[in-house]
Design an enzyme around this catalytic site. Structure first.
Site, PDB file in Angstrom:
ATOM      1  N   ARG A  69      47.005  41.575 -54.442  1.00 40.86           N
ATOM      2  CA  ARG A  69      45.580  41.508 -54.100  1.00 40.86           C
ATOM      3  C   ARG A  69      44.851  42.769 -54.565  1.00 40.86           C
ATOM      4  NH1 ARG A  69      44.472  40.010 -48.111  1.00 40.86           N
ATOM      5  NH2 ARG A  69      42.354  39.829 -48.936  1.00 40.86           N
ATOM      6  N   GLN A  99      33.859  41.824 -43.131  1.00 39.88           N
ATOM      7  CA  GLN A  99      35.226  41.419 -42.803  1.00 39.88           C
ATOM      8  C   GLN A  99      36.145  41.669 -44.004  1.00 39.88           C
ATOM      9  OE1 GLN A  99      35.025  37.373 -40.508  1.00 39.88           O
ATOM     10  NE2 GLN A  99      33.132  37.592 -41.677  1.00 39.88           N
ATOM     11  N   ASN A 100      35.528  42.008 -45.147  1.00 35.08           N
ATOM     12  CA  ASN A 100      36.285  42.158 -46.386  1.00 35.08           C
ATOM     13  C   ASN A 100      36.980  43.516 -46.450  1.00 35.08           C
ATOM     14  OD1 ASN A 100      35.125  39.716 -46.881  1.00 35.08           O
ATOM     15  ND2 ASN A 100      33.594  40.502 -48.304  1.00 35.08           N
ATOM     16  N   HIS A 117      37.882  44.657 -40.684  1.00 35.97           N
ATOM     17  CA  HIS A 117      39.284  44.285 -40.932  1.00 35.97           C
ATOM     18  C   HIS A 117      40.007  45.299 -41.811  1.00 35.97           C
ATOM     19  CE1 HIS A 117      37.998  39.863 -40.018  1.00 35.97           C
ATOM     20  NE2 HIS A 117      38.144  40.575 -38.935  1.00 35.97           N
ATOM     21  N   CYS A 128      54.027  57.337 -37.058  1.00 31.65           N
ATOM     22  CA  CYS A 128      53.243  58.530 -36.690  1.00 31.65           C
ATOM     23  C   CYS A 128      51.762  58.361 -37.013  1.00 31.65           C
ATOM     24  CB  CYS A 128      53.797  59.765 -37.403  1.00 31.65           C
ATOM     25  SG  CYS A 128      53.529  59.733 -39.174  1.00 31.65           S
ATOM     26  N   CYS A 147      58.156  60.951 -41.758  1.00 30.04           N
ATOM     27  CA  CYS A 147      58.797  60.823 -40.438  1.00 30.04           C
ATOM     28  C   CYS A 147      59.837  59.701 -40.439  1.00 30.04           C
ATOM     29  CB  CYS A 147      57.739  60.549 -39.367  1.00 30.04           C
ATOM     30  SG  CYS A 147      57.180  58.831 -39.355  1.00 30.04           S
ATOM     31  N   ASN A 210      25.175  30.684 -47.500  1.00 31.87           N
ATOM     32  CA  ASN A 210      26.509  30.113 -47.701  1.00 31.87           C
ATOM     33  C   ASN A 210      26.381  28.912 -48.632  1.00 31.87           C
ATOM     34  OD1 ASN A 210      29.117  28.756 -47.227  1.00 31.87           O
ATOM     35  ND2 ASN A 210      29.316  30.170 -45.512  1.00 31.87           N
ATOM     36  N   ALA A 228      25.623  33.464 -52.984  1.00 29.12           N
ATOM     37  CA  ALA A 228      25.078  34.748 -52.520  1.00 29.12           C
ATOM     38  C   ALA A 228      24.600  35.584 -53.701  1.00 29.12           C
ATOM     39  CB  ALA A 228      26.156  35.505 -51.740  1.00 29.12           C
TER      40      ALA A 228
HETATM   41  N1  APR Z   1      28.227  32.477 -51.952  1.00 28.46           N
HETATM   42  C1  APR Z   1      28.058  32.251 -50.598  1.00 28.46           C
HETATM   43  N2  APR Z   1      29.045  31.743 -49.784  1.00 28.46           N
HETATM   44  C2  APR Z   1      30.217  31.441 -50.379  1.00 28.46           C
HETATM   45  C3  APR Z   1      30.458  31.620 -51.775  1.00 28.46           C
HETATM   46  C4  APR Z   1      29.385  32.164 -52.567  1.00 28.46           C
HETATM   47  N3  APR Z   1      29.510  32.380 -53.886  1.00 28.46           N
HETATM   48  N4  APR Z   1      31.736  31.214 -52.052  1.00 28.46           N
HETATM   49  C5  APR Z   1      32.280  30.802 -50.863  1.00 28.46           C
HETATM   50  N5  APR Z   1      31.374  30.924 -49.870  1.00 28.46           N
HETATM   51  C6  APR Z   1      31.565  30.652 -48.431  1.00 28.46           C
HETATM   52  C7  APR Z   1      32.458  29.452 -48.107  1.00 28.46           C
HETATM   53  O1  APR Z   1      31.681  28.258 -48.023  1.00 28.46           O
HETATM   54  C8  APR Z   1      33.029  29.847 -46.738  1.00 28.46           C
HETATM   55  O2  APR Z   1      32.156  29.449 -45.692  1.00 28.46           O
HETATM   56  O3  APR Z   1      32.250  31.773 -47.901  1.00 28.46           O
HETATM   57  C9  APR Z   1      33.039  31.381 -46.788  1.00 28.46           C
HETATM   58  C10 APR Z   1      34.425  32.017 -46.937  1.00 28.46           C
HETATM   59  O4  APR Z   1      35.127  31.756 -45.751  1.00 28.46           O
HETATM   60  P1  APR Z   1      36.638  32.284 -45.550  1.00 28.46           P
HETATM   61  O5  APR Z   1      37.408  32.051 -46.774  1.00 28.46           O
HETATM   62  O6  APR Z   1      37.105  31.684 -44.272  1.00 28.46           O
HETATM   63  O7  APR Z   1      36.458  33.872 -45.414  1.00 28.46           O
HETATM   64  P2  APR Z   1      35.987  34.736 -44.155  1.00 28.46           P
HETATM   65  O8  APR Z   1      34.999  34.015 -43.316  1.00 28.46           O
HETATM   66  O9  APR Z   1      35.622  36.054 -44.673  1.00 28.46           O
HETATM   67  O10 APR Z   1      37.388  34.868 -43.333  1.00 28.46           O
HETATM   68  C11 APR Z   1      37.375  35.687 -42.189  1.00 28.46           C
HETATM   69  O11 APR Z   1      39.764  35.500 -42.030  1.00 28.46           O
HETATM   70  O12 APR Z   1      41.683  35.330 -43.212  1.00 28.46           O
HETATM   71  C12 APR Z   1      40.956  36.177 -42.419  1.00 28.46           C
HETATM   72  O13 APR Z   1      40.922  38.530 -42.355  1.00 28.46           O
HETATM   73  C13 APR Z   1      40.549  37.445 -43.149  1.00 28.46           C
HETATM   74  O14 APR Z   1      38.423  38.603 -43.124  1.00 28.46           O
HETATM   75  C14 APR Z   1      39.028  37.333 -43.240  1.00 28.46           C
HETATM   76  C15 APR Z   1      38.690  36.435 -42.079  1.00 28.46           C
END
Ligand code: APR
Length: 243
Positions: A69, A99-100, A117, A128, A147, A210, A228
């Site tokens: 990743r 959350q990223n 996160h 430690c 450690c 979204n 976005a």
């Molecule tokens: N523009 C806007 N929205 C988008 C785009 C885009 N180009 N591409 C995808 N999406 C939307 C999808 O429709 C979905 O609703 O982004 C969202 C991504 O959702 P997830 O994959 O569930 O990601 P996230 O909500 O960040 O997950 C939360 O879950 O797995 C854990 O720790 C990880 O931080 C993460 C948390």
């Protein structure tokens, strides 16, 4: 997309904005999301990769995945969505609550960033808690602290608590902002998603960006469906004409 005139007027009266972001904001940078059609969790099991016991059972495998990743993230760049948020700092008090773990908001120039996160660029010892933020050496297997403890990525795994300072700072910003943007998150992971309720119940205007509806779309005053990377630059240019 033609922005709603009411939203533009709302922006005109606003001083503080919060951008609550998820994996969707980095999708256009080439970083896969977790859920949805090509989501990571459709192919891989979070219980085998994103939790502490799995790491202690098989640190090699978990590190291989995080290094994979990290490679994708290092080969990616902030996209117009990250950049628009950074540029909105010139017009408003902007707080990013993400959350990223990909560090792209900071790389785009956002200053006030809460990382709920964690961040893939940081690492620490499970024993430690010493931090290791330089590139780790994997030539003799998984990295070990002085450690003797295993070094892990500074990311929040399922079942773990969010970093307290990051969460309380996010809660305060969410409760005090004029407009709370929910960008590219499926809003299913808590306690992060609960910040939308905090903002809404504090009277903030909720704007959702979204590709599709989410379980918390009913809380949004404005739902902007699309990418976005296309919508946020439009909001920026609308704001640029305001000031
Ligand atoms: N523009 C806007 N929205 C988008 C785009 C885009 N180009 N591409 C995808 N999406 C939307 C999808 O429709 C979905 O609703 O982004 C969202 C991504 O959702 P997830 O994959 O569930 O990601 P996230 O909500 O960040 O997950 C939360 O879950 O797995 C854990 O720790 C990880 O931080 C993460 C948390």
């Amino acid at each position: 997309m033609k922005l709603d005139i009411d939203l533009i007027n709302k922006l005109k009266q606003s001083k503080s904005l919060v951008f609550f972001t998820g994996a969707g904001i980095s999708a256009e940078s080439g970083i896969p999301t977790f859920r949805g059609k090509d989501g990571i969790w459709n192919k891989l099991k979070p219980e085998e990769l994103a939790n502490f016991n799995a790491f202690m059972r098989n640190p090699q495998m978990v590190w291989e995945w995080y290094n994979h990743r990290k490679k994708i993230i290092h080969e990616s760049k902030p996209n117009p969505a990250h950049i628009a948020i950074a540029e909105l700092q010139n017009h408003f008090d902007v707080t990013v609550v993400t959350q990223n773990i990909d560090n792209l908001h900071r790389r785009a120039g956002s200053k006030n960033v809460f990382e709920l996160h964690g961040n893939i660029e940081r690492n620490y010892c499970v024993n430690c808690k010493k931090f290791y933020n330089e590139e780790l050496d994997f030539s003799s297997g998984v990295p070990i602290c002085g450690c003797g403890g295993l070094i892990r990525p500074d990311v929040v795994w399922f079942g773990e608590y969010l970093p307290e300072d990051q969460f309380t700072g996010s809660e305060k910003a969410s409760a005090e902002c004029d407009i709370f943007f929910v960008v590219g998150t499926s809003a299913v992971v808590y306690p992060a998603a609960g910040l939308i309720n905090v903002a809404e119940s504090s009277g903030a205007t909720i704007v959702e960006i979204n590709l599709e509806e989410t379980p918390l779309s009913y809380l949004a005053d404005y739902s902007l469906y699309g990418k976005a990377g296309e919508i946020l630059p439009e909001i920026l240019s609308a704001c640029a004409t305001l000031i």
